[in-house]
Design an enzyme around this catalytic site. Sequence first.
Site, mmCIF file in Angstrom:
data_model
loop_
_atom_site.group_PDB
_atom_site.id
_atom_site.type_symbol
_atom_site.label_atom_id
_atom_site.label_comp_id
_atom_site.label_asym_id
_atom_site.label_seq_id
_atom_site.Cartn_x
_atom_site.Cartn_y
_atom_site.Cartn_z
ATOM 1 N N ARG A 35 30.829 -97.355 -92.070
ATOM 2 C CA ARG A 35 30.717 -98.673 -92.706
ATOM 3 C C ARG A 35 31.734 -98.851 -93.826
ATOM 4 N NH1 ARG A 35 24.149 -99.565 -92.574
ATOM 5 N NH2 ARG A 35 24.196 -100.779 -90.645
ATOM 6 N N LYS A 198 10.526 -100.614 -77.324
ATOM 7 C CA LYS A 198 9.460 -101.614 -77.212
ATOM 8 C C LYS A 198 9.961 -102.916 -76.624
ATOM 9 C CE LYS A 198 7.893 -102.124 -81.199
ATOM 10 N NZ LYS A 198 7.809 -101.905 -82.610
ATOM 11 N N GLY A 354 21.155 -99.610 -83.641
ATOM 12 C CA GLY A 354 21.363 -98.371 -84.382
ATOM 13 C C GLY A 354 21.306 -97.134 -83.501
ATOM 14 N N GLY A 377 20.255 -104.724 -86.710
ATOM 15 C CA GLY A 377 19.408 -105.912 -86.689
ATOM 16 C C GLY A 377 20.209 -107.198 -86.607
HETATM 17 P P1 ADP Z 1 18.420 -99.540 -80.698
HETATM 18 O O1 ADP Z 1 18.310 -98.952 -82.082
HETATM 19 O O2 ADP Z 1 19.645 -99.065 -79.981
HETATM 20 O O3 ADP Z 1 18.276 -101.033 -80.706
HETATM 21 P P2 ADP Z 1 15.603 -99.085 -80.183
HETATM 22 O O4 ADP Z 1 15.402 -98.846 -81.643
HETATM 23 O O5 ADP Z 1 15.034 -100.305 -79.587
HETATM 24 O O6 ADP Z 1 17.177 -98.984 -79.832
HETATM 25 O O7 ADP Z 1 14.992 -97.875 -79.354
HETATM 26 C C1 ADP Z 1 15.393 -96.547 -79.571
HETATM 27 C C2 ADP Z 1 14.259 -95.608 -79.374
HETATM 28 O O8 ADP Z 1 13.675 -95.748 -78.084
HETATM 29 C C3 ADP Z 1 14.685 -94.173 -79.475
HETATM 30 O O9 ADP Z 1 14.076 -93.603 -80.601
HETATM 31 C C4 ADP Z 1 14.180 -93.548 -78.182
HETATM 32 O O10 ADP Z 1 13.614 -92.269 -78.377
HETATM 33 C C5 ADP Z 1 13.117 -94.527 -77.751
HETATM 34 N N1 ADP Z 1 12.826 -94.431 -76.300
HETATM 35 C C6 ADP Z 1 13.662 -94.625 -75.275
HETATM 36 N N2 ADP Z 1 13.044 -94.396 -74.098
HETATM 37 C C7 ADP Z 1 11.769 -94.054 -74.378
HETATM 38 C C8 ADP Z 1 10.628 -93.685 -73.586
HETATM 39 N N3 ADP Z 1 10.690 -93.630 -72.275
HETATM 40 N N4 ADP Z 1 9.492 -93.387 -74.242
HETATM 41 C C9 ADP Z 1 9.440 -93.438 -75.587
HETATM 42 N N5 ADP Z 1 10.462 -93.777 -76.383
HETATM 43 C C10 ADP Z 1 11.624 -94.087 -75.789
HETATM 44 MG MG MG Z 2 16.585 -98.536 -83.362
#
Ligand code: ADP
Ligand code: MG
Length: 396
Positions: A35, A198, A354, A377
Site C-alpha cells: 500500500r 459466505k 483481501g 471492501g
Molecule cells: P475475499 O477476502 O477474497 O473477498 P472472503 O473473505 O469472502 O474472500 O473468503 C475467504 C475465506 O473463505 C477464507 O478464509 C477461506 O478459508 C474461506 N473458505 C473458502 N472455502 C471454504 C469452505 N469450503 N469452507 C469454509 N471456508 C471456506
Molecule cells: Mg476476506
Amino acid sequence: MKSIKDVNFAGKKVLLRVDFNVPTDEYRTITDDTRIRESLPTIKKLLSDGASVILIAHMGRPKNGVDPKLSLDHVAQYLGLLLKQQVLFTHDLLGDKVTEMVNAMKPGEIMLLENIRFYEGETKGDVALAEQLAKLGDCYVNDAFGAAHREHSSTAVIARFFPNDKYFGFLMENEIKNLQYLLDKPEHPFTAIIGGSKISSKIDILYNLIPKVDNMIIIGGMRYTFTKAMGGKIGNSIHEDDKLDTALELIKKMDEAGVKYYLPIDCVVVDRFANDANRMITKGDEIPDGWEAVDCGPKSSELFREVILQSKTILWNGPAGVFEMHNFAKGTNNIAKDVAEACGHGAFAAIGGGDSVAAVKQMHLADRMSYVSTGGGAMLEYLEGKQLPGIKAIME
Ligand code: ADP
Ligand code: MG
C-alpha cells in the site's frame, strides 16, 4: 476525471489522503508494504511539481483516541527510506504545533500527520474535523482507494472544502478505470469467479454481475448454499439456510440471462476442520454426513481451467477453498495459475478481495495479473454497483 496528471502543483500545500493501513507484526514491523509503494507515483509527482505534501492516513481501529501501538511514526520513517528524503512527523495532534510545522514547509517537503483515527470524529464524518484539516492545505487529493467506501472526515467530507481543488491520485484513478472497464465494456467471453466463505456477503455482487457476464464460476464456501438449495447433499459444509431461496432465485436469473454457471463437480472433504484431518474426494453434491468440504477437487479444477482459458475478461473474487491450510489450497492455487496463464494470452483479469489477493501473492503471481485491486471492501462495493463516498466526493 479530475486527475492530478493535468495539474501543476508548484508552490501549493497539498493534502493527500493515502491508504497506509499496512499489516504489521507484534513488533510493529511492516510485513507487506504494497500500500505504501502503490502511493509513491502520486507522492513523487506532487513533490517533483514543487508542492509541499501533507499526508493524511489511518492505521487500524483505535478505540479511545490515541493508542501508541497504532502510531504512524514508523510509517513516516519507512516512507522516508523509500523516498530517500526526510518525512516530517509529530506525535502531536492537530493544533498549534502541527500548524506551525505545516506553515514552515517548503516546496518539495513532505509531512505525515499522526493516525487520523485518533480523532473520534474521523469515522463519524465529523465536519469540524474535516474543516480543521482543510485549513492546512490549498488543495485535496484522494489516493486512498482502500478507504473510499467510507464516508469519513478525511476520505469524503473534507472534499467539500475544496470545490475547485480536489483530485484523484494515480492509484485511485487506476482502480476506477479498471473497475469501470470491467463493468461497462469488457471483452467477451467474460467470466466471473466468485468464492469465499459466505453467500450473504456477496449476493449483491452476483446480482449486479449476472447481466454482464457469460460465465459464472461459483466456488469456496459460497457454493454449498446453492448445492443444498438444488437438493444436493452437502454434509457439514458451510452454508446459510436462510439464503436457500436467494440461491434459487440467482440460478433462475442466470438461466434467464443465459449465463452459464459452474459449481465444483468434485470436492475435497474432511472429517474435521484441520489441515491434518482425514480427507477424501467426493462428488460435489454427494458429501456424506459427518464430512465437510474444504476445497474443490481435481476434476473441477480441470473444468474451470477450460472456462478460464477461453475467457477474454476475468473477474476473480474469493478463494476456492480453505487455502490458509496447505492441504486445501490446491483449488485456489490452480485458479491463480490458470488466470495468470490467461493473462499471458491477452485476457484481462482483475483480482480483488483481501484473501484472494493474499492467495495470489503467496503464489508470487500478482505481477502476472492484469490488475490486482488494493481495496478489499472498496472493490467489492464498487462491483455491487454502489457509488463510493470517497469517489463521489471528488466527482460532484
Ligand atoms: P475475499 O477476502 O477474497 O473477498 P472472503 O473473505 O469472502 O474472500 O473468503 C475467504 C475465506 O473463505 C477464507 O478464509 C477461506 O478459508 C474461506 N473458505 C473458502 N472455502 C471454504 C469452505 N469450503 N469452507 C469454509 N471456508 C471456506
Ligand atoms: Mg476476506
